[in-house]
Design an enzyme around this catalytic site. Structure first.
Site, mmCIF file in Angstrom:
data_model
loop_
_atom_site.group_PDB
_atom_site.id
_atom_site.type_symbol
_atom_site.label_atom_id
_atom_site.label_comp_id
_atom_site.label_asym_id
_atom_site.label_seq_id
_atom_site.Cartn_x
_atom_site.Cartn_y
_atom_site.Cartn_z
ATOM 1 N N HIS A 95 -3.018 56.336 -39.156
ATOM 2 C CA HIS A 95 -1.836 56.535 -38.454
ATOM 3 C C HIS A 95 -1.491 57.605 -39.183
ATOM 4 O O HIS A 95 -0.209 57.887 -39.932
ATOM 5 C CB HIS A 95 -0.837 55.046 -38.274
ATOM 6 C CG HIS A 95 -1.488 54.199 -38.330
ATOM 7 N ND1 HIS A 95 -1.214 54.166 -36.747
ATOM 8 C CD2 HIS A 95 -1.213 52.959 -38.911
ATOM 9 C CE1 HIS A 95 -1.346 52.268 -36.787
ATOM 10 N NE2 HIS A 95 -1.324 51.820 -38.048
ATOM 11 N N HIS A 105 -9.212 54.096 -35.507
ATOM 12 C CA HIS A 105 -9.669 53.210 -36.320
ATOM 13 C C HIS A 105 -11.578 52.961 -36.329
ATOM 14 O O HIS A 105 -11.522 52.962 -34.643
ATOM 15 C CB HIS A 105 -9.193 51.731 -34.841
ATOM 16 C CG HIS A 105 -9.802 50.161 -35.720
ATOM 17 N ND1 HIS A 105 -11.059 50.403 -34.615
ATOM 18 C CD2 HIS A 105 -9.763 49.630 -36.228
ATOM 19 C CE1 HIS A 105 -11.651 48.857 -35.243
ATOM 20 N NE2 HIS A 105 -11.122 48.685 -36.170
#
Length: 302
Positions: A95, A105
């Site tokens: 993030h 991811h």
């Protein structure tokens, strides 16, 4: 099966990804948290927080085993229920601080289900996906081009198949929208022999940093203000919704009595929800859903 070789690769991959991200951040370091699972196995969580570039980055290795597969792992293959299992993998979520840098991811993993007197059943899974807040065509094309090149040695149909699988999997049904611009997703992979399947896993794992880091480097210095920050926090809500409602990895971790802190490290440190938010027409915020979060062949020129 070379289970020890897979474990060695995964631990090395975790180290190399953390080294690359920490070097890019330049301010914060990864803390290391080794943990044991009472029912069998354990892992090594590595988390970076409050960095100059990354607000939160978690890169987790786990190797767990037990006498019976959790429901999330045997739901699609009920014939495996009751077998002992071991599962190992590296899972990460990044993030960034700057709203112009996408969240990303990645996950690569191996499952083995065993029963006395029968051959082990094994499969690989994983992939990676990109979740921008402010879309950029150059970034999306680079991300998918890198994914395509990782898949290319394994056949012409691999990238389009696993790209479509990613689009289908990372989809919020209740929102009727994808989580991001996709990438690769595969599971139950044993169509090739073990060595070839393992080579494909390595190709995907090794391509993550070349896919993501150039995007970070291009966008981390982009100016932004409170408007962009608030939109980033709002869109992070979609990420949370998917991981808590749909993600098989989260369900497997919780159902197998894994370590909660490691399982939920994918969640962002700050997030917000707003009732019935609608971006103004013609804004970059509207462009995210109108253009970028639509089915698209990112290998083609814009």
């Amino acid at each position: 099966m070379q289970i020890d070789a897979v474990k060695h690769y995964l631990l090395t991959l975790q180290d190399s990804i953390c080294d690359a991200l920490a070097a890019e951040d330049g301010q914060a370091e990864f803390i290391v948290d080794e943990w044991q699972r009472e029912a069998g196995g354990g892992g090594r969580s590595r988390v970076l927080g409050e960095g100059a570039v990354f607000e939160k980055a978690g890169v987790n290795f786990s190797h767990v085993y037990g006498e019976g597969l959790p429901a999330s792992a045997s739901a699609a293959r009920p014939e495996l229920a009751g077998r002992s299992f071991q599962a190992m993998g590296v899972s990460l979520v990044i993030h960034p601080r700057n709203p112009y840098v996408p969240t990303s991811h990645a996950n690569v993993r191996l499952f083995v289900a065993e029963k006395p007197g029968e051959a082990p059943v094994w499969w690989f899974g994983g992939g990676y996906d990109l979740t921008p807040y402010y879309g950029n065509r150059e970034d999306c094309q680079h991300w998918h081009r890198t994914a395509f090149e990782a898949c290319e040695p394994f056949g012409d149909t691999v990238y389009p198949e696993f790209k479509q699988w990613c689009d289908d999997y990372f989809y919020l049904k209740h929102r009727r929208e994808p989580r991001g611009v996709g990438g690769l997703f595969f599971d139950d992979l044993n169509r090739w022999d073990f060595d070839t399947s393992f080579a494909f896993l390595r190709a995907v794992g090794d391509s993550y940093i070349p896919a993501y880091l150039p995007i970070v480097q291009r966008r981390k210095g982009t100016d932004y203000g409170e408007r962009e920050r608030q939109f980033q926090l709002y869109r992070r809500g979609r990420y949370v919704e998917f991981n808590l409602v749909f993600d098989r990895g989260t369900l497997f971790g919780l159902q197998s009595d894994g370590r909660t802190e490691a399982i939920l490290m994918s969640l962002p440190p700050l997030v917000r929800w707003e009732y019935d938010y609608q971006p103004a027409p013609g804004t970059p915020e509207a462009e995210l859903t109108e253009y970028f979060l639509q089915p698209r062949d990112w290998l083609q020129p814009a």
